[in-house]
Design an enzyme around this catalytic site. Structure first.
Site, PDB file in Angstrom:
ATOM      1  N   CYS A  60     -13.946 -10.738  11.480  1.00 55.95           N
ATOM      2  CA  CYS A  60     -13.162 -11.752  10.769  1.00 55.95           C
ATOM      3  C   CYS A  60     -13.972 -12.996  10.430  1.00 55.95           C
ATOM      4  O   CYS A  60     -14.297 -13.238   9.276  1.00 55.95           O
ATOM      5  CB  CYS A  60     -11.933 -12.148  11.591  1.00 55.95           C
ATOM      6  SG  CYS A  60     -10.658 -10.875  11.662  1.00 55.95           S
ATOM      7  N   ASP A  96      -4.933   8.303  10.226  1.00 59.06           N
ATOM      8  CA  ASP A  96      -6.330   7.891  10.209  1.00 59.06           C
ATOM      9  C   ASP A  96      -7.181   9.092   9.807  1.00 59.06           C
ATOM     10  O   ASP A  96      -6.864  10.234  10.182  1.00 59.06           O
ATOM     11  CB  ASP A  96      -6.772   7.376  11.591  1.00 59.06           C
ATOM     12  CG  ASP A  96      -7.993   6.469  11.509  1.00 59.06           C
ATOM     13  OD1 ASP A  96      -7.848   5.265  11.735  1.00 59.06           O
ATOM     14  OD2 ASP A  96      -9.089   6.981  11.213  1.00 59.06           O
TER      15      ASP A  96
END
Length: 424
Positions: free
Chosen positions: A260, A34
């Protein structure tokens, strides 16, 4: 099970990437990557601020290591990219994180490597957007010297029942042989099994319609709630009655946010418009859902006016900020839209959410969360998120935060109908 000698890199360690890296890391060498240095530091110290993974689960993933140094990934032969795919202010797909991840992995790609994408995209994005970047950066030929797969994420943040291993995984690959290899890879960790799609485009389309379907269904219930409000009928009572039929779909009205449901439909509509088709139902559903915060703020204002409470300068408490219950995730939360709408009435807003990181709320939305509501302070309270802590609050406990003359508006049906002044 013996862990494989083929090392994996999981790129992006958020709500999707970390659970995936942890599961693979039990039996296979995995590097979790990351670009966020503080995120890597936390994970190296055994801390997951998303609360998706426990300390024990991190410890049990004995073959997992973490890094923010791209050079460490050169030893890997499989790269799984799980970076965010948000929308921009114009509600268009923002593929910058996906392009940057592809560019980074392309710079270290070797012959025979496989790059698997899990990020939600529109059909065709992997091969039309990502593959050219990988080819250009690596100098390798697609489907001859490197390969791609797509296996859409199905993580449900905050859900302790439906975990990554117990949700069936859709898989795909850029060639039949690679599709089989990708499918076998995920079979190592998915106890519920896998479904091999016929192509990458099919897998991409399958993912993007999952949440589009939910979005349209919720939009229908939200519109029904608007109608029933005009008819002075309680929506929950109607849904309970209709729900006695075996095939009635159990959706509830609400503010539709998150990374989402409130985002994915715009990826599909973007591609549809690109090929000359205007998706009327999907866009209509999005418009209804995006405007629900305006409706709620207006309802609160009207209820206050009926009781003779001046909303200008009033103290209003909003209970909850995360996009869903029992989860610290504030990405694309529509509670922020509600707060902004209420502020437009020139009132004073306190937001209380014990799940949300206060620094994150301040950095992302310039919202300073309160430690705990004050007694007898509020002219109105909006119950916005159904956290377990809030469900445990009795009507009496919530009333203690209110002034004598007050309004309680319940978005999530946390209280009985006779205990609130209004609800969706």
């Amino acid at each position: 099970m013996q862990h494989s000698s083929t090392p994996i890199a999981v790129v992006g360690l958020g709500y999707v990437g970390l659970p995936l890296a942890v599961e693979f890391g039990r039996n296979r060498n995995v590097i979790g990557f990351d670009i966020n240095e503080s995120r890597i530091s936390d994970l190296k110290n055994g801390v997951d601020k998303t609360l998706e993974i426990t300390d024990e689960e991190l410890k049990d993933s004995i073959h997992l290591s973490f890094s923010n140094n791209l050079e460490d990934l050169k030893k890997c032969n499989i790269f799984i990219i799980t970076v965010p795919t948000p929308i921009n202010k114009n509600k268009e797909p923002d593929l910058i994180p996906l392009k940057e991840a592809s560019n980074a992995i392309g710079s270290i790609l070797k012959k025979g490597d496989i790059v698997i994408y899990e990020s939600t995209v529109y059909p065709g994005a992997t091969e039309e957007v990502c593959v050219p970047i990988l080819q250009k950066k690596s100098g390798l030929i697609f489907n001859k010297e490197f390969y791609c797969g797509y296996s859409p994420e199905r993580i449900n943040p905050g859900d302790k029942e439906h975990r990554i291993t117990t949700i069936k995984k859709v898989t795909s690959g850029s060639t039949p042989e690679i599709a089989k290899r990708v499918d076998e890879l995920y079979q190592e960790i998915i106890t519920e099994g896998t479904f091999m799609a016929s192509s990458i485009k099919v897998a991409e389309a399958a993912k993007v319609i999952e949440n589009t379907q939910r979005d349209v269904n919720i939009a229908l219930i939200n519109e029904l709630s608007l109608i029933f409000n005009e008819l002075n009928i309680d929506t929950k009572s109607v849904l309970e009655a209709a729900g006695t039929k075996w095939n009635f779909l159990p959706f509830s009205p609400g503010l539709v946010g998150g990374h989402c449901i409130g985002v994915d439909p715009y990826y599909l509509t973007h591609k549809a418009l690109e090929v000359g088709y205007k998706p009327e139902m999907i866009l209509a559903g999005r418009k209804i859902n995006d405007n629900m915060s305006i409706f709620v703020a207006d309802q609160v204002s009207k209820l206050m006016s009926k009781k003779g409470i001046n909303i200008v300068g009033a103290n209003i408490l909003v209970m909850g900020l995360s996009f869903k219950e029992n989860c610290p995730d504030i990405r694309n939360t529509k509670i922020v839209d509600l707060v902004d709408e209420l502020k437009s009435f020139k009132c004073c807003i306190d937001v209380y959410d014990p799940w949300v990181d206060k620094d994150e709320a301040l950095n992302e939305y310039n919202l300073k969360l309160i430690e705990y509501p004050e007694k007898e302070k509020y002219d109105a309270i909006v119950l916005a998120v159904a956290h377990d802590q809030f469900q445990d609050f009795s009507h009496k406990k919530i009333m203690a935060f209110c002034k004598d003359k007050h309004v309680i508006y319940d978005i999530k049906y946390l209280l009985n109908i006779n205990e609130v002044d209004g609800r969706l």
